[in-house]
Scaffold this motif. Structure first.
Motif, PDB file in Angstrom:
ATOM      1  N   ALA A 157     -10.131  -3.089  68.010  1.00 47.25           N
ATOM      2  CA  ALA A 157      -8.911  -3.851  67.741  1.00 47.25           C
ATOM      3  C   ALA A 157      -9.202  -5.313  67.453  1.00 47.25           C
ATOM      4  O   ALA A 157      -8.772  -5.845  66.432  1.00 47.25           O
ATOM      5  N   LEU A 158      -9.958  -5.968  68.318  1.00 47.32           N
ATOM      6  CA  LEU A 158     -10.196  -7.398  68.159  1.00 47.32           C
ATOM      7  C   LEU A 158     -11.298  -7.710  67.156  1.00 47.32           C
ATOM      8  O   LEU A 158     -11.202  -8.683  66.408  1.00 47.32           O
ATOM      9  N   SER A 159     -12.344  -6.886  67.134  1.00 48.94           N
ATOM     10  CA  SER A 159     -13.474  -7.165  66.236  1.00 48.94           C
ATOM     11  C   SER A 159     -13.294  -6.536  64.852  1.00 48.94           C
ATOM     12  O   SER A 159     -13.414  -7.206  63.829  1.00 48.94           O
ATOM     13  N   LEU A 160     -12.994  -5.255  64.815  1.00 52.15           N
ATOM     14  CA  LEU A 160     -12.895  -4.545  63.541  1.00 52.15           C
ATOM     15  C   LEU A 160     -11.480  -4.521  62.960  1.00 52.15           C
ATOM     16  O   LEU A 160     -11.329  -4.205  61.773  1.00 52.15           O
ATOM     17  N   HIS A 161     -10.483  -4.754  63.792  1.00 51.94           N
ATOM     18  CA  HIS A 161      -9.074  -4.786  63.350  1.00 51.94           C
ATOM     19  C   HIS A 161      -8.633  -3.446  62.738  1.00 51.94           C
ATOM     20  O   HIS A 161      -7.857  -3.420  61.778  1.00 51.94           O
ATOM     21  N   TRP A 162      -9.128  -2.353  63.275  1.00 53.53           N
ATOM     22  CA  TRP A 162      -8.738  -1.051  62.776  1.00 53.53           C
ATOM     23  C   TRP A 162      -7.422  -0.568  63.386  1.00 53.53           C
ATOM     24  O   TRP A 162      -6.676   0.169  62.734  1.00 53.53           O
ATOM     25  N   VAL A 163      -7.162  -0.951  64.620  1.00 50.83           N
ATOM     26  CA  VAL A 163      -5.972  -0.481  65.345  1.00 50.83           C
ATOM     27  C   VAL A 163      -5.315  -1.674  66.031  1.00 50.83           C
ATOM     28  O   VAL A 163      -5.938  -2.726  66.199  1.00 50.83           O
ATOM     29  N   PRO A 164      -4.068  -1.533  66.456  1.00 52.31           N
ATOM     30  CA  PRO A 164      -3.404  -2.626  67.181  1.00 52.31           C
ATOM     31  C   PRO A 164      -4.061  -2.870  68.539  1.00 52.31           C
ATOM     32  O   PRO A 164      -4.731  -2.002  69.104  1.00 52.31           O
ATOM     33  N   THR A 165      -3.852  -4.059  69.061  1.00 56.69           N
ATOM     34  CA  THR A 165      -4.426  -4.407  70.362  1.00 56.69           C
ATOM     35  C   THR A 165      -3.605  -3.877  71.521  1.00 56.69           C
ATOM     36  O   THR A 165      -4.116  -3.780  72.638  1.00 56.69           O
ATOM     37  N   GLN A 166      -2.354  -3.536  71.281  1.00 56.61           N
ATOM     38  CA  GLN A 166      -1.510  -2.998  72.342  1.00 56.61           C
ATOM     39  C   GLN A 166      -0.245  -2.418  71.717  1.00 56.61           C
ATOM     40  O   GLN A 166      -0.016  -2.542  70.517  1.00 56.61           O
ATOM     41  N   GLY A 167       0.564  -1.785  72.577  1.00 59.18           N
ATOM     42  CA  GLY A 167       1.854  -1.290  72.125  1.00 59.18           C
ATOM     43  C   GLY A 167       1.893   0.219  72.007  1.00 59.18           C
ATOM     44  O   GLY A 167       0.948   0.934  72.344  1.00 59.18           O
ATOM     45  N   TRP A 168       3.028   0.705  71.506  1.00 54.52           N
ATOM     46  CA  TRP A 168       3.255   2.138  71.359  1.00 54.52           C
ATOM     47  C   TRP A 168       4.298   2.366  70.279  1.00 54.52           C
ATOM     48  O   TRP A 168       5.416   1.875  70.359  1.00 54.52           O
ATOM     49  N   ASP A 169       3.928   3.124  69.242  1.00 55.91           N
ATOM     50  CA  ASP A 169       4.838   3.456  68.151  1.00 55.91           C
ATOM     51  C   ASP A 169       4.978   4.958  67.963  1.00 55.91           C
ATOM     52  O   ASP A 169       5.337   5.423  66.889  1.00 55.91           O
ATOM     53  N   GLY A 170       4.675   5.721  68.992  1.00 58.93           N
ATOM     54  CA  GLY A 170       4.758   7.169  68.898  1.00 58.93           C
ATOM     55  C   GLY A 170       3.388   7.812  68.951  1.00 58.93           C
ATOM     56  O   GLY A 170       2.357   7.152  68.762  1.00 58.93           O
ATOM     57  N   PRO A 171       3.346   9.121  69.208  1.00 52.57           N
ATOM     58  CA  PRO A 171       2.044   9.800  69.397  1.00 52.57           C
ATOM     59  C   PRO A 171       1.213   9.914  68.129  1.00 52.57           C
ATOM     60  O   PRO A 171       0.024  10.197  68.217  1.00 52.57           O
ATOM     61  N   PHE A 172       1.804   9.720  66.953  1.00 57.03           N
ATOM     62  CA  PHE A 172       1.059   9.883  65.704  1.00 57.03           C
ATOM     63  C   PHE A 172       0.823   8.553  64.993  1.00 57.03           C
ATOM     64  O   PHE A 172       0.537   8.525  63.797  1.00 57.03           O
ATOM     65  N   SER A 173       0.954   7.475  65.721  1.00 51.33           N
ATOM     66  CA  SER A 173       0.729   6.152  65.151  1.00 51.33           C
ATOM     67  C   SER A 173      -0.671   5.661  65.488  1.00 51.33           C
ATOM     68  O   SER A 173      -1.374   6.228  66.333  1.00 51.33           O
ATOM     69  N   LYS A 174      -1.069   4.574  64.840  1.00 47.33           N
ATOM     70  CA  LYS A 174      -2.370   3.987  65.134  1.00 47.33           C
ATOM     71  C   LYS A 174      -2.449   3.467  66.561  1.00 47.33           C
ATOM     72  O   LYS A 174      -3.524   3.443  67.165  1.00 47.33           O
ATOM     73  N   ALA A 175      -1.302   3.040  67.091  1.00 47.55           N
ATOM     74  CA  ALA A 175      -1.295   2.497  68.454  1.00 47.55           C
ATOM     75  C   ALA A 175      -1.625   3.549  69.501  1.00 47.55           C
ATOM     76  O   ALA A 175      -1.968   3.198  70.637  1.00 47.55           O
ATOM     77  N   ALA A 176      -1.522   4.830  69.158  1.00 44.38           N
ATOM     78  CA  ALA A 176      -1.798   5.893  70.133  1.00 44.38           C
ATOM     79  C   ALA A 176      -3.258   6.316  70.149  1.00 44.38           C
ATOM     80  O   ALA A 176      -3.664   7.082  71.029  1.00 44.38           O
ATOM     81  N   ILE A 177      -4.057   5.842  69.203  1.00 43.53           N
ATOM     82  CA  ILE A 177      -5.434   6.336  69.083  1.00 43.53           C
ATOM     83  C   ILE A 177      -6.282   5.931  70.283  1.00 43.53           C
ATOM     84  O   ILE A 177      -6.900   6.775  70.942  1.00 43.53           O
ATOM     85  N   LEU A 178      -6.329   4.641  70.590  1.00 37.51           N
ATOM     86  CA  LEU A 178      -7.207   4.171  71.662  1.00 37.51           C
ATOM     87  C   LEU A 178      -6.792   4.693  73.040  1.00 37.51           C
ATOM     88  O   LEU A 178      -7.653   5.166  73.792  1.00 37.51           O
ATOM     89  N   PRO A 179      -5.510   4.607  73.441  1.00 38.56           N
ATOM     90  CA  PRO A 179      -5.172   5.153  74.765  1.00 38.56           C
ATOM     91  C   PRO A 179      -5.404   6.655  74.872  1.00 38.56           C
ATOM     92  O   PRO A 179      -5.790   7.149  75.936  1.00 38.56           O
ATOM     93  N   ALA A 180      -5.189   7.404  73.783  1.00 37.49           N
ATOM     94  CA  ALA A 180      -5.438   8.849  73.831  1.00 37.49           C
ATOM     95  C   ALA A 180      -6.923   9.133  74.017  1.00 37.49           C
ATOM     96  O   ALA A 180      -7.309  10.014  74.805  1.00 37.49           O
ATOM     97  N   ILE A 181      -7.776   8.404  73.307  1.00 38.29           N
ATOM     98  CA  ILE A 181      -9.224   8.601  73.462  1.00 38.29           C
ATOM     99  C   ILE A 181      -9.670   8.205  74.868  1.00 38.29           C
ATOM    100  O   ILE A 181     -10.502   8.891  75.486  1.00 38.29           O
ATOM    101  N   ALA A 182      -9.137   7.097  75.385  1.00 42.94           N
ATOM    102  CA  ALA A 182      -9.519   6.657  76.732  1.00 42.94           C
ATOM    103  C   ALA A 182      -9.121   7.689  77.781  1.00 42.94           C
ATOM    104  O   ALA A 182      -9.869   7.934  78.734  1.00 42.94           O
ATOM    105  N   LEU A 183      -7.949   8.305  77.617  1.00 47.15           N
ATOM    106  CA  LEU A 183      -7.525   9.339  78.570  1.00 47.15           C
ATOM    107  C   LEU A 183      -8.323  10.627  78.410  1.00 47.15           C
ATOM    108  O   LEU A 183      -8.556  11.342  79.383  1.00 47.15           O
TER     109      LEU A 183
END
Length: 309
Positions: A157-183
Motif C-alpha cells: 500500500a505505502l511503497s507500491l501503491h497497489w491497494v488502499p492503506t485502509q478501509g472497506w468497500d466490499g469483499p470484491f474490492s481492492k480494500a479487501a485483498i490485504l485483510p483477507a490474505i492476513a486472515l
C-alpha cells in the motif's frame, strides 16, 4: 443423528451460561469503569451517579447479572455506553455482516491454498517442493496476523501503491485483498501441515495400494480415496478456524480500519462498554459451538463409517 444434534443443541445452553458468567465476573473484577475519564477532566460525581442509575450499574451485581441475562434471552443485549444512540443489536447488525464477508473470503483463500499445498508436500515428500511447502507453512504459522497486515500495508500500500492503506468497500474490492490474505495466512499454514501429515499416513494404507493395483488413475486414487479420508482432521481445524476468522479478526480489522465486529469489540474493551463486550462474546461462543456441531455432522458425510447412533 437427530438425537445427537438435539443433545448438542441443548448442551449449548449451559455452555453459553458458563461463558456469560465468566465474562461478567471478569469485567466487573477488573479495576475501572465505563465512565472513567479519557483525558484530564473527570466527570462530576453527580453525573456518574446519574449515569449509573440510568444504565442500572448502581444495582447489586447479582441483579445486574440476572437482568442482563433475562434481556439477552429475549434478544435484547442492551444499549451501548459509548454509542448511546444505538443498541448492541444495532451495532451487531451493522458490523457482523462485514466480519462474515471478510472471514468467509479469508477462509476460502486458506482452503484453496492450504489443502493443495499439503497434498503436494505429501506426494513430493523429501523433495525441494516439500521443503518449500514446509517452509511456507512455518512462516504462516509463526507470523501473527497483525504483523502480516502491517508488513503488507507497508509494502503493497505505502511503497507500491497497489491497494488502499485502509478501509472497506466490499469483499470484491481492492480494500479487501490485504485483510483477507492476513486472515488466511495462519489457517492456510495449519491446514497445509494437517493435510500433509494426514496424506502421508493415508497413502501408505493397504486400500491405496489395492486401488493402484487395480489400475486406477493416480489422480482418482488421490482425490477419491486418499484425500477424502485425509480431510477428517483438516475438517476439524477448518470448522474452528472459520469461527475464529469471522469473529476473531480483532487486530486485522483494527489495523486496516475494517468496520467489522472485531474492530468494534476492541473499542468496546478500551471504553468498558459492558453490553457490547457481553453481546460480542456470547455471539462468538454460539458461533464456535455451532461450527463444532457442523464439523461433527460433516464427519459422517466425509466418512460413512462414522455414525452417531
Amino acid at each position: 443423528m437427530r438425537r445427537y444434534i438435539a443433545r448438542r443443541v441443548l448442551l449449548l445452553i449451559p455452555t453459553l451460561l458458563v461463558v456469560y458468567t465468566i465474562t461478567f465476573v471478569l469485567m466487573h473484577a477488573t479495576p475501572g469503569g465505563p465512565w472513567d475519564p479519557a483525558g484530564d477532566k473527570p466527570l462530576p460525581a453527580e453525573v456518574i451517579a446519574e449515569l449509573n442509575k440510568a444504565y442500572g450499574l448502581d444495582r447489586p451485581l447479582y441483579r445486574q447479572y440476572f437482568d442482563y441475562l433475562w434481556k439477552a434471552l429475549h434478544g435484547d443485549f442492551g444499549p451501548s455506553y459509548t454509542s448511546r444512540s444505538r443498541t448492541v443489536t444495532d451495532i451487531v447488525r451493522e458490523t457482523f455482516p462485514v466480519s462474515i464477508q471478510l472471514g468467509l473470503e479469508g477462509m476460502a483463500l486458506a482452503i484453496l491454498v492450504g489443502i493443495p499445498l499439503g497434498v503436494v508436500g505429501a506426494l513430493k515428500q523429501n523433495t525441494w517442493i516439500d521443503y518449500l511447502a514446509t517452509f511456507t507453512s512455518i512462516v504462516g504459522i509463526s507470523t501473527p496476523n497483525f504483523v502480516a497486515i502491517t508488513v503488507m500495508v507497508l509494502i503493497f500500500a505505502l511503497s507500491l501503491h497497489w491497494v488502499p492503506t485502509q478501509g472497506w468497500d466490499g469483499p470484491f474490492s481492492k480494500a479487501a485483498i490485504l485483510p483477507a490474505i492476513a486472515l488466511a495466512l495462519g489457517p492456510a499454514a495449519f491446514m497445509a501441515r494437517y493435510t500433509r501429515s494426514a496424506m502421508l499416513d493415508v497413502i501408505r494404507q493397504d486400500y491405496i495400494r489395492t486401488a493402484r493395483a487395480k489400475g486406477l488413475r493416480e489422480s482418482g486414487v488421490i482425490v477419491r480415496h486418499a484425500l477424502k479420508n485425509a480431510l477428517i482432521p483438516v475438517t476439524t481445524f477448518a470448522g474452528l478456524a472459520l469461527a475464529n476468522v469471522i469473529t476473531g479478526s480483532f487486530f486485522v480489522e483494527s489495523v486496516y480500519g475494517v468496520p467489522g465486529i472485531g474492530r468494534y469489540f476492541v473499542t468496546s474493551i478500551s471504553g468498558r462498554d459492558y453490553p457490547v463486550i457481553l453481546g460480542t462474546i456470547l455471539i462468538y461462543a454460539a458461533l464456535v459451538a455451532v461450527m463444532n456441531l457442523i464439523v461433527d455432522v460433516l464427519y459422517g458425510l466425509i466418512d460413512p463409517r462414522i455414525r452417531y447412533d
